[in-house]
Design a protein around this motif. Structure first.
Motif, PDB file in Angstrom:
ATOM      1  N   PRO A  61      66.390 -70.607  59.214  1.00  0.00           N
ATOM      2  CA  PRO A  61      65.578 -71.279  58.187  1.00  0.00           C
ATOM      3  C   PRO A  61      66.231 -71.211  56.801  1.00  0.00           C
ATOM      4  CG  PRO A  61      64.222 -69.797  59.492  1.00  0.00           C
ATOM      5  CD  PRO A  61      65.639 -69.507  59.843  1.00  0.00           C
ATOM      6  N   MET A 108      72.797 -77.520  58.832  1.00  0.00           N
ATOM      7  CA  MET A 108      71.365 -77.766  59.032  1.00  0.00           C
ATOM      8  C   MET A 108      71.048 -77.979  60.505  1.00  0.00           C
ATOM      9  SD  MET A 108      69.772 -80.079  55.993  1.00  0.00           S
ATOM     10  CE  MET A 108      71.134 -81.208  55.837  1.00  0.00           C
ATOM     11  N   MET A 115      69.815 -77.958  52.728  1.00  0.00           N
ATOM     12  CA  MET A 115      69.055 -79.121  52.276  1.00  0.00           C
ATOM     13  C   MET A 115      69.039 -79.187  50.746  1.00  0.00           C
ATOM     14  SD  MET A 115      67.308 -81.777  53.101  1.00  0.00           S
ATOM     15  CE  MET A 115      66.907 -81.570  54.827  1.00  0.00           C
ATOM     16  N   VAL A 116      68.892 -78.045  50.084  1.00  0.00           N
ATOM     17  CA  VAL A 116      68.910 -78.014  48.611  1.00  0.00           C
ATOM     18  C   VAL A 116      70.259 -78.511  48.084  1.00  0.00           C
ATOM     19  CG1 VAL A 116      68.900 -76.483  46.602  1.00  0.00           C
ATOM     20  CG2 VAL A 116      67.169 -76.209  48.391  1.00  0.00           C
ATOM     21  N   ILE A 172      67.307 -74.439  54.658  1.00  0.00           N
ATOM     22  CA  ILE A 172      66.734 -74.721  53.330  1.00  0.00           C
ATOM     23  C   ILE A 172      67.832 -74.818  52.277  1.00  0.00           C
ATOM     24  CG2 ILE A 172      65.280 -73.761  51.502  1.00  0.00           C
ATOM     25  CD1 ILE A 172      63.567 -72.502  53.778  1.00  0.00           C
ATOM     26  N   CYS A 173      68.751 -73.852  52.308  1.00  0.00           N
ATOM     27  CA  CYS A 173      69.839 -73.861  51.316  1.00  0.00           C
ATOM     28  C   CYS A 173      70.724 -75.095  51.474  1.00  0.00           C
ATOM     29  CB  CYS A 173      70.677 -72.590  51.441  1.00  0.00           C
ATOM     30  SG  CYS A 173      69.822 -71.097  50.913  1.00  0.00           S
TER      31      CYS A 173
END
Length: 581
Positions: free
Chosen positions: A139, A283, A146-147, A143-144
């Motif tokens: 996760p 991802m 995607m950021v 998240i990182c």
């Protein structure tokens, strides 16, 4: 369930916390590497500035080494935490089983308990290790990544956001279908293990009756049922990878198509596109790892429930708040006792038993199969609790005693004689771990076990195989009697424990009891009149009720049930009931 299992993490909480900390460091370093790669391409290679290439390359090496070190530490601590957790679970299950009353043990099969301590704990261990590592890493990486994608190009990032949502729904559906199948499957492990255990334990009987083919078919059926269930589960899980790869490659194609337009328009650099490819793969791989976690967790949830079931099982028989720590004497009183094995049963195993036995008396118990003989003696040492009335030893209700105190003073030789792997002395010292060799020899003399032990090459140091398979049934019984005598009990119960001993040896054992332990109350359950006719009094049970309680002579004269048994055995020369309870 989670609360029950988490309590067994115990001393491994610190290493469990260290694992995700190192995982966070590892992920942050990995996230920065593609960003640095973009700088090498855009500011170094395309600009023709080798100093920038060397500077950013050196920075990349530093990040890589930090990530590698953090990953190694995370792997070490996750392995330590998960194996320690599994060890605590096994010890917890085993410890709780030791405290079970017979009524608790009756709820579970031996094979079921073994499966819980082996296969089920291993599943939970693997799931815990994956949760510590991948459930944190995946996760966070997703998240990182995607950021970073949104920082590089928000428009293209929506492609991956849509892909993630689609995959999330697909994974949830697969897990929804698979979880109940695994729950059913692990229950089938019990049947498989039961088949193996029964066959191995009774292998001599199987071979004697030439039933190998029958046992093979029975095992094949159990294995086949397990096979069908897991094939069904894997059939659903097989959709996971194809769908995952379809989404990954679809996302890469879409990224390549749209990114080409941004690059030609000059709104995106080649280095940024390279970074986005890295982040996209991170991802998708993170999502794939999450899917693996979901699969493992769905398997382990069924195992976790089965483990928690045993851990949460409360012993039906426990010590009172202020237990009595001393048994005064061997007096036994049954005060209008009713007993049943199942609380909702319509039929009691014992009904209105009102019997009073003096200290030092020798009492014989006889009756047909299922009449309640074993039930009667099991209540004296509080292996079960009465439904109504009370059982007293030394004038005190057995429910008021400390369990260890009571069972040390009420020594029981059960119907099924069990010896453990070790020497004869090791087995005898189950009765008294501090017993000297002379004490053991004396106990064996009383049990007439010294006769065959002295003929063995290593005598009292002879090795006993598991279950006592290298000694005969009669020898096993005499060793178990000697083991019970070493406790120097106030009450000695022999539950059909001389059935495999010849009549002459049986008589010697009873004579030794009369002379060596006159103050001990002796209760002898037997199918043979000859084993109990010299007892002070004989209890005759029929269908859970007292049919008679008197001397041998009076029962022969006045009790129809006892007289029939006596006549059958003395005239026919056989036992009244060949099959014991």
């Amino acid at each position: 369930m989670l609360k029950t299992l988490s309590a067994y993490i115990g001393e491994y909480k610190k290493v469990s916390i260290k694992t995700p900390i190192y995982i966070i460091v590892e992920v942050l370093m990995e996230i920065l590497i593609p960003f640095v790669t973009a700088s090498i391409i855009d500011k170094g290679i395309q600009a023709g500035d080798m100093s920038k290439v060397l500077m950013y390359g050196g920075l990349m090496l530093v990040l890589a080494f930090i990530s590698l070190f953090a990953g190694i530490q995370a792997g070490k601590y996750s392995a330590l935490a998960s194996t320690g957790f599994a060890c605590n679970l096994r010890e917890g299950i085993y410890s709780n089983i030791q405290n079970f009353a017979f009524s608790n043990i009756d709820k579970y099969s031996t094979a079921g308990l073994i499966t819980r301590m082996t296969t089920d704990v291993t599943n939970v261990q693997n799931a815990y290790q994956m949760i510590l590592r991948i459930a944190v890493r995946a996760p966070l990486m997703m998240i990182c990544s995607m950021v970073m994608c949104f920082i590089i190009n928000p428009t293209l990032s929506f492609i991956f956001l849509g892909a993630l949502i689609l995959l999330g729904f697909v994974l949830f559906f697969i897990i929804y279908k698979v979880t109940p199948i695994f729950t059913e499957g692990f229950a089938k492990y019990d049947d498989l293990n039961a088949s193996v255990q029964e066959n191995v334990t009774g292998i001599r009987v199987v071979k004697a009756f030439v039933r190998e083919d029958h046992e093979n078919k029975k095992f094949s059926k159990a294995a086949g049922n397990l096979y069908k269930i897991f094939v069904k589960a894997e059939s659903w899980l097989a959709f996971n990878n194809p769908i995952m790869m379809f989404v990954i490659y679809g996302s890469i194609i879409a990224l390549s198509w749209f990114a080409a337009h941004f690059i030609t328009d000059g709104t995106m650099t080649t280095g940024n596109l390279t970074s986005m490819f890295c982040y996209v793969m991170s991802m998708m791989m993170s999502l794939m790892m999450l899917s693996m976690i979901f699969v493992m967790v769905s398997m382990s949830v069924a195992s976790a429930r089965r483990i928690a079931e045993v851990l949460n099982e409360k012993a039906d028989i426990t010590n009172p708040e202020n237990p009595v720590m001393e048994v005064p004497d061997g007096r036994i009183d049954f005060n209008h006792v009713n007993f049943t094995y199942k609380k909702d049963s319509d039929k009691d195993a014992l009904e209105d038993i009102d019997i009073h036995i003096n200290a030092g008396e020798t009492i014989g118990i006889i009756g047909g199969t299922g009449c309640g003989k074993s039930s009667f003696v099991n209540l004296i040492s509080r292996l079960y609790d009465v439904k109504d009335g009370s059982v007293c030893v030394g004038g005190i209700d057995v429910r008021d005693y400390d369990l260890e105190t009571l069972r040390n003073e009420v020594s029981v030789v059960l119907q099924k004689n069990v010896l453990f792997s070790g020497t004869i002395l090791d087995n005898l010292r189950w009765g008294d771990e501090n017993a000297s060799e002379e004490d053991c020899i004396e106990a064996c003399r009383q049990a007439c076990a010294d006769e065959f032990i002295e003929r063995m090459p290593d005598k009292y140091n002879t090795w006993i195989e598991q279950g006592g398979s290298n000694v005969s049934g009669g020898q096993r019984q005499r060793l178990c009697i000697a083991r019970a005598l070493l406790k120097h009990p106030k009450v000695l119960i022999l539950d059909d424990s001389t059935s495999a001993v010849d009549t002459a040896t049986d008589a010697k054992i009873k004579k030794a009891f009369a002379t060596k332990i006159p103050g001990t109350t002796k209760i002898i359950v037997s199918q043979r009149i000859s084993s109990i006719q010299d007892a002070d009094r004989i209890l005759v049970l029929e269908n859970g009720c007292v049919s008679g309680f008197d001397t041998h002579e009076n029962l022969v004269e006045n009790n129809k049930v006892y007289r029939e048994i006596y006549e059958v055995q003395t005239q026919g020369g056989g036992d009244f009931d060949e099959a014991g309870e």
